[in-house]
Write a protein that holds these residues in place. Structure first.
Motif, PDB file in Angstrom:
ATOM      1  N   GLU A  26      -0.774  35.733  49.216  1.00  0.00           N
ATOM      2  CA  GLU A  26      -0.200  34.454  49.630  1.00  0.00           C
ATOM      3  C   GLU A  26       1.214  34.310  49.067  1.00  0.00           C
ATOM      4  N   ARG A  27       1.960  33.398  49.657  1.00  0.00           N
ATOM      5  CA  ARG A  27       3.267  33.059  49.103  1.00  0.00           C
ATOM      6  C   ARG A  27       3.061  32.144  47.905  1.00  0.00           C
ATOM      7  N   VAL A  28       3.707  32.465  46.790  1.00  0.00           N
ATOM      8  CA  VAL A  28       3.400  31.818  45.513  1.00  0.00           C
ATOM      9  C   VAL A  28       4.643  31.147  44.943  1.00  0.00           C
ATOM     10  N   LEU A  29       4.452  29.926  44.417  1.00  0.00           N
ATOM     11  CA  LEU A  29       5.497  29.223  43.678  1.00  0.00           C
ATOM     12  C   LEU A  29       5.018  29.042  42.243  1.00  0.00           C
ATOM     13  N   LEU A  30       5.776  29.565  41.289  1.00  0.00           N
ATOM     14  CA  LEU A  30       5.452  29.442  39.868  1.00  0.00           C
ATOM     15  C   LEU A  30       6.454  28.499  39.224  1.00  0.00           C
ATOM     16  N   SER A  31       5.961  27.470  38.549  1.00  0.00           N
ATOM     17  CA  SER A  31       6.853  26.542  37.857  1.00  0.00           C
ATOM     18  C   SER A  31       6.474  26.493  36.387  1.00  0.00           C
ATOM     19  N   THR A  32       7.472  26.569  35.521  1.00  0.00           N
ATOM     20  CA  THR A  32       7.217  26.489  34.094  1.00  0.00           C
ATOM     21  C   THR A  32       8.160  25.478  33.465  1.00  0.00           C
ATOM     22  N   ALA A  33       8.008  25.270  32.143  1.00  0.00           N
ATOM     23  CA  ALA A  33       8.653  24.112  31.521  1.00  0.00           C
ATOM     24  C   ALA A  33      10.137  24.306  31.257  1.00  0.00           C
ATOM     25  N   THR A  34      10.549  25.514  30.924  1.00  0.00           N
ATOM     26  CA  THR A  34      11.941  25.718  30.503  1.00  0.00           C
ATOM     27  C   THR A  34      12.558  26.901  31.231  1.00  0.00           C
ATOM     28  N   LYS A  35      13.884  26.933  31.184  1.00  0.00           N
ATOM     29  CA  LYS A  35      14.597  28.060  31.791  1.00  0.00           C
ATOM     30  C   LYS A  35      14.314  29.351  31.032  1.00  0.00           C
ATOM     31  N   ALA A  36      14.100  29.253  29.711  1.00  0.00           N
ATOM     32  CA  ALA A  36      13.788  30.458  28.937  1.00  0.00           C
ATOM     33  C   ALA A  36      12.457  31.064  29.381  1.00  0.00           C
ATOM     34  N   LEU A  37      11.454  30.222  29.623  1.00  0.00           N
ATOM     35  CA  LEU A  37      10.164  30.724  30.102  1.00  0.00           C
ATOM     36  C   LEU A  37      10.282  31.244  31.526  1.00  0.00           C
TER      37      LEU A  37
END
Length: 673
Positions: free
Chosen positions: A70-81
Motif C-alpha cells: 500500500e501507499r504509506v504515510l509516516l509521520s513522526t514528532a521531529t525533523k531529527a526523527l
C-alpha cells in the motif's frame, strides 16, 4: 501469502529482520505489535499501540506497512526523527526485504532553502560580518545541494539569524509568481512525495496543512491508504498549535518591514510607504505597551473583552487601531498589485491581519480558550481545547483512498490509521491519548517493555528533602546531583520542570563541582544548540574524555537517546504536573469539572504520569544498560496520588535510604556481574 504470515516470517529467528537490525533477537512484544498492525493494515480502521521502551516499535510498524504494497504515510514528532526514519531505518528494511519501493522526505517550507529569498538576503544582511559569513556559507552550499534541506548543511546552528533570511514562510512565499518557482526546493520535495510509495513527514506539517491547506498534503493524503503516527503522544499539543488563531505584534512588525522594503525598491513615489509602514509599527508597539511589562513568558487569561489586568477600552482600542492600519496597508498595496507578485502576496498578508484582528475583537467561541503570551512581543492566541473534533470531521472522515486498478469496485477497504508511542496514558484504555484525539472507535494495544528493570535500574525518592515550593529546593537538587556526578565522573542528566529551576540548578552544580575540584563539564540547555549539547554529552563517556552532566528542561524530557554507559543517573527535580495557571490547562480542567469529572484526577495526574514516564525513559535504552532514577519530590511517596504515578513508572527496584542510593551509584562504577 497473507500479510500476517509474511510478517511472522520476517520476525522469525533467522528471518529477514535479522539482516537489518543489529543484534536482533525475537521479541514476543515486537511480533505481537507487528501482527496487530498487519491486521489493521489489511482490514482498515484505527489502532493505538503503547509500546514500552525496547519493544522495537519502529520495525514493528515498518515491516507490515512496507510489505503491504500500500501507499504509506509516516509521520513522526521531529525533523531529527524524520531524518532517522528516511535516512536509516526505512532504507535498511527495504534492502533486507528486497522491496523496490520509492521513498520521499517532506518537511515544512521553513526547512528548505528559498532561492528567491537567498538572492535578496545579501541586501538584508547589511554589513554585519557574522551574518555575511553565514550567508556566504549558505550560498556555497546552494550550488551543490539537490534537496535544499538545511539539515544537510554542516555546522549551521538551528538558531542562526540567517535562516529566516534564506527560507520562506506561508506569509512571504510568492508561489507560482516567484521567479524561482521551477527550481523551488519546496516544490521539488512535494513532487517527489506525490510520486513516492512511502512518504515521511512530521506532525507539524500534517496539522499545518489541516489548518491552512498549504503544504501539499491535500493532494497527498487521498492517495495514501496506510497512515502511521509515531511519537503519537505529541499529536494533541501539536495539533492545537495549528488549529487555533494567532496574531503577534512581531508578525505585524515583520509585515511592515517587508512592505516598506518592497515599496521603496519597486514602487517608490507611488505611495507614502514610510507612512503606511509607520502606522503598522506604531499600532503594534502601542498594543504591546497596553499589555504592560509583565513577566517574560507569562500568559494572561483572556476570558472577556480584554486580558486580565488590562482595561477593556484600551485593549479594544489597540486592536481596532491595528486593524485599521492593516486596512490602510491593504488599500495602498491594491493600487500597485499589478507591478509585482510581491505586492499581491503582501496584500494577502494585510487581509489576514485585518481578519484576525477583527475576529479577536469578538467573543471567544465556547469550545476555545484565549490568552496573551507576554514577551518582547505580544502573541494573541485563540486555541481549541483539543483536536478531537478536527480529527473526527477532517481526518478520519476524509474521503477513502483512491482505489488501485486491482481494487476497482471494492469500497470496503477503508484507510488504516496507526498511532504509537512509548507513553500514551496511565490507564488500560489509554484515554489520556484517545479522548483528546477523537479516537473513540480505536482498538487499543499495550505492549510491555522487555527490559528487566528490577535488575537494570533503581528508583530513589529522598525522604528528607525540601518541598517543591520551598526556596531551597533547587539548591538541594543541585547538591544531590553533584554527589552522583562526583561518584560517576559525569554521566548524569538533570531534568527540570521550569526554566527558572534549570538556571538555579545549573549554577548550583557548577559551584559545587568547582569547590570539589572536579573537571566535569556542566552543560545547561540554552547555552548551546541542542545538537551540540547532545554530541558533547555523549562524547563525555569516551575513554580519556572529560565527563559531563547535562541540566535540561522541555524537549530533553523525550527524544534524547544516550544508551550504554553514557548516561547512568537521571535526576528529576519535581513531579511534572501541568502549570495550574496556564489558561489552556484551566480551560481543560473546567470542561472536565462541568462534566462531573475530576480536573486533577482525569487531567493533571495523567499528564504528570505521561511526562514522568517520558523523563524516566531516558535512563534505560538497551538490555545491557544500568542506572539510577532520582525523583526529588517527596509527594511521590507521601501523597495518595503518588501510588498512581509510581505505577506509571517502569518496575525499578526501590532504594529506601541515602546509603542505598550511594551504594547503587558505587555499583554502577563496577563492571556488571
Amino acid at each position: 501469502m497473507a500479510l500476517a504470515d509474511e510478517v511472522m516470517d520476517v520476525f522469525a529467528d533467522g528471518g529477514a529482520l535479522s539482516q537489518a537490525a543489529d543484534q536482533f533477537r525475537v521479541r514476543d512484544g515486537q511480533t505481537q505489535m507487528a501482527l496487530a498492525i498487519a491486521h489493521t493494515v489489511a482490514e482498515g480502521g484505527q489502532l493505538v499501540v503503547e509500546a514500552g521502551t525496547g519493544v522495537g516499535k519502529t520495525f514493528s510498524y515498518l515491516v507490515p506497512a512496507l510489505l503491504s504494497g500500500e501507499r504509506v504515510l509516516l509521520s513522526t514528532a521531529t525533523k531529527a526523527l524524520q531524518d532517522q526514519l528516511f535516512g536509516r531505518d526505512v532504507p535498511r528494511l527495504l534492502e533486507a526485504l528486497n522491496l523496490p519501493l520509492r521513498t520521499a522526505l517532506l518537511k515544512g517550507r521553513g526547512s528548505y532553502l528559498c532561492l528567491h529569498r537567498m538572492a535578496q538576503a545579501r541586501h538584508d544582511a547589511g554589513g554585519e560580518r557574522g551574518m555575511a559569513h553565514a550567508l556566504a556559507k549558505v550560498e556555497r552550499w546552494a550550488l551543490t545541494t539537490r534537496t535544499g534541506d538545511l539539515a544537510e548543511l554542516p555546522g549551521l546552528d538551528e538558531r542562526s539569524p540567517v535562516i529566516p533570511l534564506v527560507t520562506s514562510t506561508r506569509d512571504n512565499c510568492l508561489g507560482q509568481q516567484c521567479p524561482q518557482f521551477k527550481a523551488c526546493h519546496v516544490n521539488l520535495a512535494r513532487r517527489e512525495a506525490l510520486a513516492a510509495d512511502v512518504v515521511v513527514i512530521n506532525h507539524h506539517l500534517f496539522f499545518a496543512d489541516l489548518a491552512v491547506r498549504e503544504s501539499g498534503m491535500a493532494e497527498l493524503l487521498p492517495s495514501v491508504r496506510v497512515v502511521i503516527f509515531d511519537e503519537a503522544h505529541q499529536l494533541n499539543e501539536t495539533g492545537v498549535q495549528f488549529l487555533g488563531l494567532q496574531l503577534g505584534t512581531g508578525q505585524v512588525l515583520d509585515f511592515a518591514r517587508d512592505l516598506l522594503a518592497a515599496g521603496l525598491q519597486q514602487a517608490r513615489g507611488l505611495t507614502d510607504w514610510q507612512d503606511v509602514a509607520g502606522k503598522l509599527e506604531h499600532a503594534a508597539r502601542e498594543l504591546r505597551m497596553v499589555a504592560g511589562k509583565g513577566w517574560p513568558g507569562a500568559k494572561l487569561r483572556w476570558n472577556g473583552a480584554a486580558p486580565e489586568g488590562i482595561g477593556a477600552t484600551q485593549w479594544q482600542g489597540g486592536l481596532d487601531t491595528l486593524r485599521r492600519a492593516a486596512e490602510d496597508a491593504a488599500v495602498a498595496l491594491d493600487t500597485v498589485s499589478e507591478l509585482s507578485p510581491d505586492f499581491v502576496r503582501l496584500a494577502e498578508r494585510a487581509g489576514l491581519l485585518v481578519e484576525r484582528a477583527g475576529l479577536l475583537t469578538e467573543p471567544c467561541p465556547p469550545d476555545a480558550v484565549r490568552w496573551v503570551d507576554i514577551g518582547t512581543q505580544l502573541r494573541l492566541v485563540q486555541s481549541p481545547l483539543d483536536i478531537a473534533d478536527a480529527v473526527r470531521k477532517r481526518v478520519l472522515k476524509a474521503d477513502r483512498p483512491a482505489p488501485s486498478p486491482q481494487e476497482q469496485g471494492d469500497e470496503s477497504r477503508s484507510r488504516a490509521w496507526i498511532f504509537t508511542s512509548a507513553t500514551l496514558g496511565d490507564d488500560p484504555q489509554l484515554r489520556w491519548f484517545t479522548e483528546p484525539c477523537g479516537l473513540d472507535e480505536a482498538q487499543v494495544l499495550r505492549v510491555a517493555s522487555p527490559f528487566d528493570y528490577a535488575q537494570q535500574a533503581a528508583l530513589y525518592v529522598p525522604r528528607q528533602f525540601p518541598r517543591p515550593a520551598d526556596a531551597g529546593h533547587p539548591d538541594a537538587v543541585a547538591a544531590l546531583a553533584a554527589k552522583g556526578v562526583l561518584r560517576l565522573g559525569g554521566r548524569t542528566l538533570v531534568l527540570t520542570t521550569t526554566l527558572r529551576a534549570l538556571r538555579s540548578i545549573g549554577d548550583g552544580l557548577r559551584d559545587r563541582l568547582r569547590a570539589a575540584g572536579s573537571d566535569v563539564d556542566v552543560l545547561v540547555q540554552g547555552e548551546w544548540p541542542k545538537r551540540v549539547l547532545m554530541e558533547r554529552f555523549r562524547a563525555g563517556a569516551d575513554a580519556g574524555a572529560t565527563g559531563c552532566v547535562l541540566v535540561a528542561s522541555a524537549s530533553f524530557w523525550e527524544g534524547f537517546d544516550a544508551p550504554g554507559d553514557v548516561l547512568q543517573l537521571v535526576v528529576i527535580d519535581k513531579l511534572p504536573f501541568p502549570p495550574p495557571g496556564d489558561p489552556l490547562v484551566e480551560a481543560r480542567t473546567r470542561r472536565l469539572e462541568s462534566q462531573g469529572r475530576s480536573g486533577f484526577g482525569d487531567y493533571s495526574i495523567p499528564e504528570a504520569a505521561v511526562a514522568l514516564k517520558q523523563g524516566a525513559g531516558r535512563l534505560i535504552r538497551r538490555e545491557s544498560d544500568r542506572g539510577v532514577l532520582v525523583v526529588c519530590d517527596t509527594r511521590l511517596v507521601s501523597m495518595g496520588y503518588g501510588r498512581r504515578l509510581l505505577a506509571a513508572l517502569p518496575p525499578m527496584r526501590r532504594l529506601a535510604a541515602e546509603a542505598d542510593f550511594e551504594q547503587a551509584l558505587d555499583d554502577l562504577t563496577q563492571p556488571p556481574g
